[in-house]
Scaffold this motif. Structure first.
Motif, PDB file in Angstrom:
ATOM      1  N   LEU A 103       0.791  -1.180   0.075  1.00  8.57           N
ATOM      2  CA  LEU A 103       0.015   0.123  -0.203  1.00  8.57           C
ATOM      3  C   LEU A 103       0.894   1.175   0.012  1.00  8.57           C
ATOM      4  O   LEU A 103       1.839   1.382   0.937  1.00  8.57           O
ATOM      5  N   SER A 109       1.235   5.176   0.275  1.00  4.15           N
ATOM      6  CA  SER A 109       0.623   6.617   0.841  1.00  4.15           C
ATOM      7  C   SER A 109       1.621   7.830   0.344  1.00  4.15           C
ATOM      8  O   SER A 109       2.714   7.657   0.882  1.00  4.15           O
ATOM      9  N   LYS A 122       1.937  12.023   0.468  1.00  7.93           N
ATOM     10  CA  LYS A 122       1.256  13.239   0.729  1.00  7.93           C
ATOM     11  C   LYS A 122       2.114  14.491   0.294  1.00  7.93           C
ATOM     12  O   LYS A 122       3.644  14.211   0.722  1.00  7.93           O
ATOM     13  N   GLU A 153      -2.962  14.068  -1.482  1.00  7.92           N
ATOM     14  CA  GLU A 153      -2.622  12.811  -1.160  1.00  7.92           C
ATOM     15  C   GLU A 153      -2.963  11.954  -1.867  1.00  7.92           C
ATOM     16  O   GLU A 153      -4.369  11.898  -2.361  1.00  7.92           O
ATOM     17  N   VAL A 198      -3.356   7.369  -2.243  1.00  4.85           N
ATOM     18  CA  VAL A 198      -3.100   6.167  -1.333  1.00  4.85           C
ATOM     19  C   VAL A 198      -3.484   5.164  -2.428  1.00  4.85           C
ATOM     20  O   VAL A 198      -4.647   5.137  -3.130  1.00  4.85           O
ATOM     21  N   THR A 199      -2.797   4.306  -2.727  1.00  6.69           N
ATOM     22  CA  THR A 199      -2.945   3.144  -3.849  1.00  6.69           C
ATOM     23  C   THR A 199      -2.239   2.003  -3.543  1.00  6.69           C
ATOM     24  O   THR A 199      -1.301   1.728  -2.753  1.00  6.69           O
ATOM     25  N   GLN A 200      -2.717   0.781  -4.091  1.00  7.82           N
ATOM     26  CA  GLN A 200      -1.854  -0.377  -4.354  1.00  7.82           C
ATOM     27  C   GLN A 200      -0.596  -0.347  -5.086  1.00  7.82           C
ATOM     28  O   GLN A 200      -0.673   0.522  -6.144  1.00  7.82           O
ATOM     29  N   ASP A 229       7.823  -1.642   6.850  1.00 10.22           N
ATOM     30  CA  ASP A 229       7.584  -0.322   5.700  1.00 10.22           C
ATOM     31  C   ASP A 229       8.643   0.284   5.746  1.00 10.22           C
ATOM     32  O   ASP A 229       9.645   0.123   6.202  1.00 10.22           O
ATOM     33  N   ASN A 264       4.761   6.642   2.549  1.00 13.42           N
ATOM     34  CA  ASN A 264       4.845   5.484   3.359  1.00 13.42           C
ATOM     35  C   ASN A 264       4.464   4.323   2.368  1.00 13.42           C
ATOM     36  O   ASN A 264       3.565   4.264   1.892  1.00 13.42           O
ATOM     37  N   PHE A 304      -2.265  -0.461   8.715  1.00 15.84           N
ATOM     38  CA  PHE A 304      -2.257   0.736   7.776  1.00 15.84           C
ATOM     39  C   PHE A 304      -3.654   1.383   7.950  1.00 15.84           C
ATOM     40  O   PHE A 304      -4.575   0.699   8.265  1.00 15.84           O
ATOM     41  N   LEU A 363      -5.986   5.336   7.312  1.00 17.28           N
ATOM     42  CA  LEU A 363      -5.964   6.593   6.636  1.00 17.28           C
ATOM     43  C   LEU A 363      -5.919   7.563   7.438  1.00 17.28           C
ATOM     44  O   LEU A 363      -6.405   7.461   8.499  1.00 17.28           O
TER      45      LEU A 363
END
Length: 147
Positions: free
Chosen positions: A6, A8, A10, A23, A25-27, A111, A135, A144, A146
């Protein structure tokens, strides 16, 4: 770290008359090779046909971001060094200057945290002071969330 992650990201741009925060957030997919972290993910642009394939390469010395598709660019972030590149967009080309002032990379088994502070120039004119917080977490991580 697993191959499935995952991602993230920003970003914050501080300009004279306004601040802008984005921001995502995706795979994504992760690979570690020769001490370098490689993260791939696909980006969809709202209101446009097509996608952008992103490849981020991170090591202790800096970060590289390569975008291919609707936009094309290879950006290099190295501490205390200014790098110039052409950013090819659907609206035309921009000459982009990136002068990183600080790069912090922290990684563990589950991570990776990256923070980059840099000055952004477009066509030799200072546009903004920027920060990227990234991240990358194993997709199976239960930590994980949000923000």
């Amino acid at each position: 770290m697993t191959e499935e992650v995952l991602v993230s990201i920003k970003g914050m741009q501080v300009m004279t008359d306004m601040d802008d925060e984005v921001e995502v957030v995706t795979q994504g997919k992760y690979l570690c090779k020769d001490g370098k972290h490689y993260i791939r993910y696909e980006e969809v642009c709202e209101g446009m046909d097509g996608t952008i394939q992103n490849l981020i390469k991170v090591d202790k010395n800096g970060m590289e971001v390569t975008k291919r598709g609707l936009t094309n660019v290879h950006m290099v972030f190295e501490k205390n060094k200014k790098n110039l590149t052409y950013y090819d967009t659907p609206f035309g080309n921009l000459l982009v200057g990136i002068a990183a002032t600080n790069i912090d990379v922290r990684d563990s088994e589950k991570d990776i945290d990256v923070t980059v502070h840099y000055a952004l120039d477009i066509n030799y004119e200072h546009m903004a002071d920027c920060t990227i917080n990234m991240n990358i977490k194993s997709a199976d991580s239960k930590e994980f969330h949000l923000s």
